[in-house]
Design a protein around this motif. Structure first.
Motif: not given
Length: 523
Positions: A424-436, A450-464
């Motif tokens: 499926g999507g990111t959330k499902i596969v990443f949850d599968a990893m974190t749940n071993n 963006l989808a997993i860490l959900q970084a603050p907007r100022n961090v996103i703007n700096r790294l984009q």
């Protein structure tokens, strides 16, 4: 960071406009198909009650149609009717036929023969017997069949969104893709309430005696037509163009949420599966679609990527994600997975995707051909019993990369491999990893940011603007928060993108997302 967790009621209020549109579409799909099913099923049921030898074959065929899994039936419809409302309506009416035909046949054949003989003795012809005796007496049974068909259609209509026909399934599929309970319930609860409401109303009609029902029967076709028209109400207020976005794209900040917040983009949107989205664009069912910059179908369907002039799509280095405890358990794993590092650039990945997405070659074949061309393929070794668990999301590129990793692990180590693809999507596969549940899967740095860490907007703007800075940030953050390691980047950048048919984009002079927005806002 303590953020307020959105409740179901808050989500439904926020999405009330979209919820209303999807509910109207759902009602419309249900009753368009039901209306056609009644037009076909009622006469057919009457006919087989007269020609008894046909009743077995007709009911048998209708029964077989209903045993076909609904998602498979929709799949059969796509090559014949394309995508959108037409295949959904046909699939729904096929599901509705059995209870209507069966109950019409049962109701009429169940009328007491003495009553029919008395009617004939009074001088009635066969049509008078049918309309004045048999149908009135069979009406409660017939209505029970229509009632069953209605409830079936309300349920199955949730799958219509999979082929861009709209309905409450858009929220359900989006919620499943994003593992968003509020989104799932926002679609599931109204769908369940519609089924209960229609079942209750028809049960009241079923209990009436025929003198009271007789008037209702006369207006029933008109009522069905009115409810059927609900499907077309949202499109009457649509924009100039129609967009098709995947469920995950709809719920991401580097997706539809970013388009709305940064570009103020307002476009009539359909939630659609990635599997049929590109074909829909080619067939002019959709004007704008979400996609990936390395997707092979760009070349196959002559699509053009709109320039993201406000930079809402960050750089997406692809790299394997591995649990740190898996690296300790499998000492040779990191070196083996890093053999792909730097070998696949954007054009190479696009060509590999083209082979799977358009030429329909298997991901296994594409992966093996690539490894052989690079001199990396080795025959699988005998497993020592230790098993590395590989996962993937649900699109072709991930299948290709997972197969490459599987072949490398089997060829260069004695570890066994267990694959869990299409999670499926990111959330499902990443949850599968974190749940071993899995040890390794391919991920993208922008998705991690963006989808997993959900970084603050100022961090996103700096790294984009920097792939390397984004990679360094997510690598450090994942290690600290999740004990998960980003291995070396594979080499290509697979960013989200908006796409249009090249010819249409040229005719409308649309090269950027801002151009698209200006076109939509012109009168």
């Amino acid at each position: 960071m303590n953020e307020h967790q959105q409740t179901l009621m808050e989500f439904m209020r926020q999405q009330s406009d979209k919820l209303l549109v999807q509910t109207l579409q759902h009602i419309g799909l249900t009753f368009i198909s039901l209306f056609i099913a009644v037009l076909i099923g009622l006469p057919l049921g009457i006919y087989i009650s007269r020609v008894r030898k046909l009743s077995g074959p007709v009911l048998g065929i209708a029964g077989i149609l209903q045993t076909i899994p609904s998602i498979a039936l929709l799949g059969f419809m796509i090559p014949l009717l394309g995508i959108g409302a037409k295949p959904a309506i046909v699939a729904l009416l096929l599901y509705a036929l059995l209870p209507i035909v069966r109950n019409t046949h049962t109701g009429i054949t169940g009328v007491d023969s003495n009553v029919k003989e008395a009617a004939i003795a009074m001088g009635m012809n066969k049509w008078q017997v049918l309309f004045k005796v048999e149908l009135p007496l069979a009406m409660p049974v017939i209505l029970a069949g229509i009632r069953t068909a209605t409830v079936i259609n309300v349920g199955v209509a949730t799958l219509a969104s999979y082929i861009a026909a709209g309905g409450l399934g858009e929220f359900i599929f989006g919620g499943i893709s994003l593992n968003n309970t509020n989104m799932i319930l926002a679609g599931a609860i109204p769908a369940a309430m519609l089924a209960i409401l229609f079942d209750f109303l028809l049960s009241l009609l079923q209990k009436l005696n025929f003198r009271k029902v007789k008037g209702a029967v006369k207006i029933a076709p008109v009522l069905l037509l009115i409810l059927s028209c609900f499907y077309f109400i949202p499109s009457a207020y649509g924009s100039k163009l129609t967009a098709g976005f995947t469920p995950e794209f709809m719920g991401r900040q580097d997706g539809n949420l970013g388009l709305v917040s940064k570009y103020r983009l307002k476009i009539h949107t359909i939630v659609i599966s990635d599997a049929v989205m590109y074909k829909a664009a080619q067939e002019k069912e959709l004007d704008v679609i979400s996609g990936y910059s390395t997707d092979g179908r760009l070349k196959a369907y002559d699509l053009v990527v709109l320039n993201d002039d406000k930079k809402i799509f960050p750089p997406y280095y692809a790299a394997p994600l591995v649990r740190e405890d898996a690296l300790k358990k499998f000492p040779q794993l990191e070196t083996t997975l890093n053999k792909l590092s730097g070998l696949i650039n954007d054009s190479v990945m696009t060509e590999l995707n083209y082979r799977t997405d358009y030429l329909h070659q298997t991901p296994e074949r594409v992966a093996k051909d690539f490894l052989q061309a690079k001199g990396l393929y080795k025959a699988p070794q005998q497993s020592n019993g230790e098993v590395v668990r590989l996962g993937s999301k649900i699109f072709g590129e991930q299948y290709i990369l997972t197969n490459m990793y599987s072949m490398l692990i089997k060829g260069y180590t004695k570890y066994g491999v267990e694959t869990k693809t299409g999670l499926g999507g990111t959330k499902i596969v990443f949850d599968a990893m974190t749940n071993n549940q899995i040890d390794v899967y391919p991920e993208y740095t922008g998705t991690g940011l963006l989808a997993i860490l959900q970084a603050p907007r100022n961090v996103i703007n700096r790294l984009q603007s920097s792939k390397d800075s984004t990679y360094a940030y997510v690598k450090a953050a994942f290690a600290a928060q999740y004990k998960i390691k980003w291995l070396k980047p594979i080499g290509f950048n697979n960013a989200y993108a908006l796409m249009m048919r090249r010819q249409q984009a040229n005719e409308l002079h649309i090269k950027t997302i801002s151009d698209l927005n200006r076109f939509l806002n012109t009168k």
